[in-house]
Design an enzyme around this catalytic site. Structure first.
Site, PDB file in Angstrom:
ATOM      1  N   SER A  42       0.812  -1.225   0.000  1.00 23.06           N
ATOM      2  CA  SER A  42       0.000   0.000   0.000  1.00 23.06           C
ATOM      3  C   SER A  42       0.844   1.273   0.000  1.00 23.06           C
ATOM      4  CB  SER A  42      -0.895   0.027   1.245  1.00 23.06           C
ATOM      5  OG  SER A  42      -1.611  -1.172   1.359  1.00 23.06           O
ATOM      6  N   ARG A 111       0.598  -8.257  24.712  1.00 24.44           N
ATOM      7  CA  ARG A 111      -0.474  -8.167  25.708  1.00 24.44           C
ATOM      8  C   ARG A 111      -0.127  -8.837  27.033  1.00 24.44           C
ATOM      9  NH1 ARG A 111      -5.216 -10.233  21.685  1.00 24.44           N
ATOM     10  NH2 ARG A 111      -5.536  -8.287  20.549  1.00 24.44           N
ATOM     11  N   CYS A 150     -10.863  -9.034  20.931  1.00 32.80           N
ATOM     12  CA  CYS A 150     -12.201  -8.425  20.976  1.00 32.80           C
ATOM     13  C   CYS A 150     -13.211  -9.243  21.775  1.00 32.80           C
ATOM     14  CB  CYS A 150     -12.705  -8.182  19.559  1.00 32.80           C
ATOM     15  SG  CYS A 150     -12.216  -9.440  18.374  1.00 32.80           S
ATOM     16  N   GLU A 203      -7.839 -18.365  18.922  1.00 32.13           N
ATOM     17  CA  GLU A 203      -8.777 -17.552  19.706  1.00 32.13           C
ATOM     18  C   GLU A 203      -8.991 -18.124  21.115  1.00 32.13           C
ATOM     19  OE1 GLU A 203      -9.575 -14.826  18.395  1.00 32.13           O
ATOM     20  OE2 GLU A 203     -11.380 -14.059  19.360  1.00 32.13           O
ATOM     21  N   ARG A 236     -17.217 -18.893  14.692  1.00 31.06           N
ATOM     22  CA  ARG A 236     -17.457 -17.785  13.751  1.00 31.06           C
ATOM     23  C   ARG A 236     -18.866 -17.959  13.182  1.00 31.06           C
ATOM     24  NH1 ARG A 236     -14.393 -13.649  13.906  1.00 31.06           N
ATOM     25  NH2 ARG A 236     -12.461 -14.639  13.226  1.00 31.06           N
ATOM     26  N   HIS A 243     -19.717  -9.378  18.617  1.00 33.09           N
ATOM     27  CA  HIS A 243     -19.482 -10.712  19.148  1.00 33.09           C
ATOM     28  C   HIS A 243     -20.483 -10.961  20.281  1.00 33.09           C
ATOM     29  CE1 HIS A 243     -16.050 -10.838  16.669  1.00 33.09           C
ATOM     30  NE2 HIS A 243     -15.085 -10.715  17.554  1.00 33.09           N
ATOM     31  N   THR A 329     -15.025  -4.372  16.407  1.00 35.75           N
ATOM     32  CA  THR A 329     -13.996  -3.460  15.895  1.00 35.75           C
ATOM     33  C   THR A 329     -14.046  -2.087  16.591  1.00 35.75           C
ATOM     34  OG1 THR A 329     -15.330  -2.692  14.026  1.00 35.75           O
ATOM     35  CG2 THR A 329     -13.830  -4.529  13.598  1.00 35.75           C
TER      36      THR A 329
END
Ligand code: NAP
Length: 356
Positions: A42, A111, A150, A203, A236, A243, A329
């Protein structure tokens, strides 16, 4: 008239979370998107040409910016919001912190480091005090502050009022996670339309380790993890944003349903967050309807920053079960990062006069 807002850069600006940063920062009273950076694919293009814009109108001022590489020479802003893939965040985020920038990261890499705060400010703004240790130990004049996965974020906001009063000891968690959680372009449409995929890479381990840190206690020199075990199933589902998850909880002190509901309804989160530009009026909303929360109906509550909880009831095996939902998000990524940055401005860690 000159713009006195703090210039910020978005790393990973072309992706799903990067775009959410740009939407949420349009017209922000304290921060101005000065730079956008992404991969070599990009870099050198205008943001308009580099980006497959997902939702609404691209802000015209950002559309005209040139996308740069994600390095400390190309990016000059003192505040860096990172929406990078984990593979790209690893070396880049510490380079910015070494160079004196405050990095607000959405990636998983740092994290769980002892000296890195993992923050939902309504829940654990006090963990930001570990930054003094981080800077001393690493010799950084900047800093890295992270926000969680998230889905962990949704669960932690729902659990925080209950943990404060009754002490969570066990959690069974089953998630139904939106496709936008996988980034852009995410799961192929033929894999997800009319379907449920009972696996999201890496996840469940994240869900099983991050929440104890966020609900832990800052002792003055370290973060002591909350002592509870988590068993997570991550799925998912064909939902665009939001979520949803079912939680079954065991506590040190068993609450009645009425006591649990009172704790959830009364909770306002840490004082320091109230009144900040991105803070919702209510961080947690209890829905009384039998069939809520639902992502279609509730995901934009509090401009996407409010977590919804419902179906609070007794459990036959542990103590309590409930359903929680929030925007992945926004609350779970870009909005959470921006709120963390606003707290850092209020604390003086980010200088209001910062200039690139
Ligand atoms: P995404 O849509 O795939 O976007 C990834 C971004 O990273 C793009 O801007 C991409 O730029 C850039 N990038 C990839 N490789 C790069 C490289 N080598 N050097 C520089 N930039 C590179 O992913 P996303 O969903 O926005 O997620 C971004 C981060 O946030 C991830 O760490 C994710 O785990 C985390 N997160 C996501 C959510 C969510 O709900 N989606 C929630 C919480 C946390 P190009 O366009 O140039 O390739």
């Amino acid at each position: 008239m000159s713009d006195s807002r703090i210039p910020v850069a978005i790393l990973g600006a072309t992706g799903a979370v990067g775009q959410t940063f740009i939407r949420l920062l349009a017209g922000h009273p304290w921060f101005r998107v000065a730079e956008v950076a992404a991969s070599e694919r990009s870099a050198g293009k205008s943001y308009r040409d580099a980006t497959r814009w997902i939702e609404g109108e691209m802000p015209a001022d950002v559309a005209a910016l040139l996308v740069t590489n994600c390095d400390t020479t190309s990016v000059k802003s003192p505040v860096v919001f990172s929406a990078l893939d984990a593979a790209a965040a690893g070396e880049r985020e510490p380079a910015f912190a070494t160079d004196g920038r405050v990095v607000l990261s959405n990636a998983k890499n740092y994290r769980m480091d002892d000296d890195v705060p993992l923050v939902i400010p309504e829940v654990n703004a006090s963990h930001l005090d570990i930054l003094a240790t981080q800077r001393a130990r690493r010799g950084w004049s900047g800093a890295i502050v992270t926000n969680a996965n998230c889905a962990s974020t949704t669960a932690v906001v729902a659990m925080a009022p209950l943990h404060e009063r009754f002490g969570v000891r066990q959690l069974f968690l089953t998630t139904m996670q939106a496709v936008s959680g996988g980034g852009y372009p995410g799961v192929p449409s033929l894999d997800i339309l009319g379907n449920v995929v009972p696996y999201i890479g890496d996840e469940e381990p994240k869900l099983e380790r991050e929440m104890q840190k966020m609900l832990g206690t800052f002792t003055g020199s370290a973060i002591e993890y909350a002592p509870f075990a988590v068993s997570a199933h991550a799925n998912r589902v064909p939902v665009e944003n939001g979520h949803t998850m079912c939680l079954t909880l065991g506590f040190e002190t068993k609450p009645t349903v009425e006591q649990a509901l009172a704790a959830l309804r009364e909770w306002r989160g840490a004082e320091i967050v109230r009144g900040l530009p991105s803070a919702p009026d209510v961080p947690l909303r209890v829905r009384d309807e039998l069939d809520r929360p639902q992502p279609r109906r509730d995901v934009m509550d509090g401009k996407g920053m409010t977590t919804s909880v419902g179906r609070v009831r007794a459990d036959n095996i542990l103590h309590l079960r409930l359903v929680a939902m929030s925007h992945n998000t926004i609350r779970g990524a870009a909005g959470g990062s921006i709120l963390n940055a606003e707290v850092l401005v209020k604390q003086g860690v980010i200088a209001r006069s910062a200039r690139s």
